[in-house]
Design a protein around this motif. Structure first.
Motif, short mmCIF file in Angstrom:
data_model
loop_
_atom_site.label_atom_id
_atom_site.label_comp_id
_atom_site.label_asym_id
_atom_site.label_seq_id
_atom_site.Cartn_x
_atom_site.Cartn_y
_atom_site.Cartn_z
N ASN A 1 -8.82 12.70 40.66
CA ASN A 1 -9.49 12.56 41.96
C ASN A 1 -10.31 13.91 42.43
OD1 ASN A 1 -10.29 12.39 44.87
ND2 ASN A 1 -9.76 10.36 44.68
N ILE A 2 -9.42 14.87 42.06
CA ILE A 2 -9.68 16.19 42.57
C ILE A 2 -10.81 16.73 41.77
CG2 ILE A 2 -8.83 18.52 42.75
CD1 ILE A 2 -6.20 17.37 43.71
N LEU A 3 -10.50 16.55 40.30
CA LEU A 3 -11.53 17.10 39.30
C LEU A 3 -13.02 16.34 39.59
CD1 LEU A 3 -12.36 18.34 36.73
CD2 LEU A 3 -11.88 16.35 35.48
N ASN A 4 -12.92 15.08 39.85
CA ASN A 4 -14.28 14.43 39.89
C ASN A 4 -15.02 14.90 41.27
OD1 ASN A 4 -14.91 12.01 37.83
ND2 ASN A 4 -12.58 12.34 37.87
N ALA A 5 -14.10 14.94 42.04
CA ALA A 5 -14.75 15.40 43.44
C ALA A 5 -15.28 16.99 43.54
CB ALA A 5 -13.65 15.28 44.57
N CYS A 6 -14.60 17.77 42.72
CA CYS A 6 -15.19 19.30 42.67
C CYS A 6 -16.49 19.02 41.82
CB CYS A 6 -13.98 19.97 41.79
SG CYS A 6 -12.94 20.69 42.68
N ILE A 7 -16.49 18.53 40.69
CA ILE A 7 -17.75 18.36 39.87
C ILE A 7 -19.05 18.00 40.82
CG2 ILE A 7 -18.83 17.12 38.13
CD1 ILE A 7 -16.30 17.39 36.66
N TYR A 8 -18.58 16.78 41.45
CA TYR A 8 -19.63 16.28 42.57
C TYR A 8 -20.20 17.31 43.57
CZ TYR A 8 -21.92 13.04 45.78
OH TYR A 8 -22.81 12.65 46.64
N HIS A 9 -19.00 17.72 44.06
CA HIS A 9 -19.50 18.50 45.37
C HIS A 9 -20.38 20.10 44.86
CE1 HIS A 9 -18.33 16.47 49.00
NE2 HIS A 9 -17.25 15.91 48.29
N ILE A 10 -20.05 20.54 43.60
CA ILE A 10 -20.48 21.70 43.13
C ILE A 10 -22.01 21.37 42.83
CG2 ILE A 10 -20.51 23.07 41.19
CD1 ILE A 10 -17.47 23.28 41.24
N TRP A 11 -22.22 20.17 42.32
CA TRP A 11 -23.51 19.55 41.75
C TRP A 11 -24.29 19.58 43.02
CZ3 TRP A 11 -26.52 19.86 37.84
CH2 TRP A 11 -27.71 18.96 37.88
N ALA A 12 -23.87 18.93 43.96
CA ALA A 12 -24.70 18.38 45.17
C ALA A 12 -24.89 19.82 45.92
CB ALA A 12 -23.62 17.61 46.13
N HIS A 13 -24.09 20.81 45.86
CA HIS A 13 -24.42 22.09 46.50
C HIS A 13 -25.53 22.90 45.75
CE1 HIS A 13 -21.15 20.72 49.46
NE2 HIS A 13 -21.84 21.46 50.24
N ARG A 14 -25.39 22.47 44.56
CA ARG A 14 -26.22 23.39 43.52
C ARG A 14 -27.56 22.70 43.91
NH1 ARG A 14 -30.12 20.91 39.96
NH2 ARG A 14 -30.69 22.56 38.23
N ASN A 15 -27.97 21.53 43.91
CA ASN A 15 -29.05 20.87 44.30
C ASN A 15 -29.65 21.32 45.64
OD1 ASN A 15 -28.98 19.34 41.95
ND2 ASN A 15 -28.09 17.63 42.86
N SER A 16 -28.64 21.54 46.78
CA SER A 16 -29.11 22.06 48.09
C SER A 16 -29.75 23.49 48.02
CB SER A 16 -27.79 21.92 48.91
OG SER A 16 -28.10 22.73 50.19
N ALA A 17 -28.91 24.16 47.07
CA ALA A 17 -29.60 25.74 47.02
C ALA A 17 -30.84 25.50 46.20
CB ALA A 17 -28.54 26.43 46.08
N ARG A 18 -31.15 24.66 45.35
CA ARG A 18 -32.32 24.52 44.52
C ARG A 18 -33.57 24.01 45.69
NH1 ARG A 18 -33.74 20.34 39.58
NH2 ARG A 18 -36.15 21.42 39.43
N VAL A 19 -33.12 22.99 46.41
CA VAL A 19 -34.10 22.32 47.04
C VAL A 19 -34.55 22.87 48.51
CG1 VAL A 19 -34.93 19.95 48.11
CG2 VAL A 19 -33.64 20.03 45.90
N ASN A 20 -33.32 23.25 49.06
CA ASN A 20 -33.38 23.80 50.63
C ASN A 20 -33.29 25.13 50.80
OD1 ASN A 20 -33.78 20.86 51.39
ND2 ASN A 20 -31.70 20.74 51.07
N GLY A 21 -32.62 25.89 49.58
CA GLY A 21 -32.41 27.38 49.58
C GLY A 21 -31.06 27.47 50.49
N ILE A 22 -30.15 26.45 50.71
CA ILE A 22 -28.98 26.49 51.42
C ILE A 22 -27.74 26.30 50.39
CG2 ILE A 22 -27.71 25.55 53.37
CD1 ILE A 22 -30.43 24.80 54.34
N LEU A 23 -26.99 27.32 50.73
CA LEU A 23 -25.56 27.13 49.87
C LEU A 23 -24.65 27.60 50.79
CD1 LEU A 23 -24.61 26.58 47.11
CD2 LEU A 23 -24.75 29.34 46.69
N LEU A 24 -23.65 26.42 51.00
CA LEU A 24 -22.29 26.92 51.66
C LEU A 24 -21.50 27.58 50.87
CD1 LEU A 24 -21.40 23.18 52.82
CD2 LEU A 24 -22.52 24.87 54.14
N ILE A 25 -20.67 28.49 51.79
CA ILE A 25 -19.88 29.48 51.19
C ILE A 25 -18.50 28.49 50.69
CG2 ILE A 25 -20.15 31.19 52.87
CD1 ILE A 25 -17.69 30.20 54.43
N PRO A 26 -18.03 29.11 49.54
CA PRO A 26 -16.93 28.39 48.75
C PRO A 26 -15.93 27.66 49.65
CG PRO A 26 -17.59 30.21 47.69
CD PRO A 26 -18.51 30.38 48.81
#
Length: 211
Positions: free
Chosen positions: A148-173
């Motif tokens: 569960n943790i592994l899948n959640a990590c992958i999903y959220h890293i990808w989601a925040h990568r997309n946020s950085a690409r589209v919105n220029g916003i990246l949450l701190i780790p």
């Protein structure tokens, strides 16, 4: 004339279209799983238990499944196909954005995983988790939680990568890790029942989960 068996299971001719070659490749993959009109038992891909664990959030499992099939449009992939002006990462612009680099080599991803590890002891590694699953982590509960943790990590890293690409916003780790822990906590509370060993109960309490 080629034998019928060759037409059904054989390799396509060299001048076949890309579409037909893809269909033939899929047929060869299915050959061992579907025989005499029936699906064969225990024919599972090597990542099956980690990805399709029913404790995983479905959308998390789907993203991981896409990654296992190289189905995510990283900048390196798009640039290779002639789309985009750069193959550098959206988070780290010093290297090509490949899937292994994005999830397991970026300093940003490493910090997120480190924060998760410090809290629950889950080693988030593609080589360890995907190749061998979590079969030696001490009980079925931990296997399910770590997947569960592994899948959640992958999903959220990808989601925040997309946020950085589209919105220029990246949450701190630390905030990303906090989101991951909360999603995992809610999922575990939803899936767990009251019947568990004392050691599992103590371990869940260390994760901040009380049933």
């Amino acid at each position: 004339m080629r034998p019928l068996s060759d037409l059904v299971w054989g390799s396509p001719p060299a001048d076949a279209t890309w579409t037909w070659k893809s269909i033939c490749k899929t047929k060869l993959m299915m050959k061992n799983a579907y025989t005499d009109g029936q699906w064969q038992p225990n024919v599972k891909p090597w990542y099956f238990n980690t990805v399709w664990n029913n404790w995983n959030v479905p959308k998390h499992a789907f993203i991981t499944w896409l990654i296992m099939h190289n189905g995510m449009n990283t900048r390196e992939k798009l640039h290779r196909f002639g789309c985009g002006s750069t193959d550098a990462g959206c988070i780290c612009e010093n290297a090509k954005e490949t899937l292994p680099h994005l999830f397991f080599e970026y300093d940003y991803s490493k910090v997120v995983k480190s924060l998760i590890h410090d809290r629950c002891g889950a080693c988030i590694s593609m080589s360890g988790a995907m190749a061998g699953g979590y079969g030696n982590v001490g009980g079925k509960l931990k296997q399910q939680v770590f997947a569960n943790i592994l899948n959640a990590c992958i999903y959220h890293i990808w989601a925040h990568r997309n946020s950085a690409r589209v919105n220029g916003i990246l949450l701190i780790p630390s905030l990303v890790a906090q989101k991951i822990r909360e999603v995992v906590r809610q999922r575990i509370k939803f899936k767990c029942n009251a019947k568990m060993s004392r050691s599992d109960d103590v371990w869940l309490e260390k994760l901040g989960i009380r049933l």
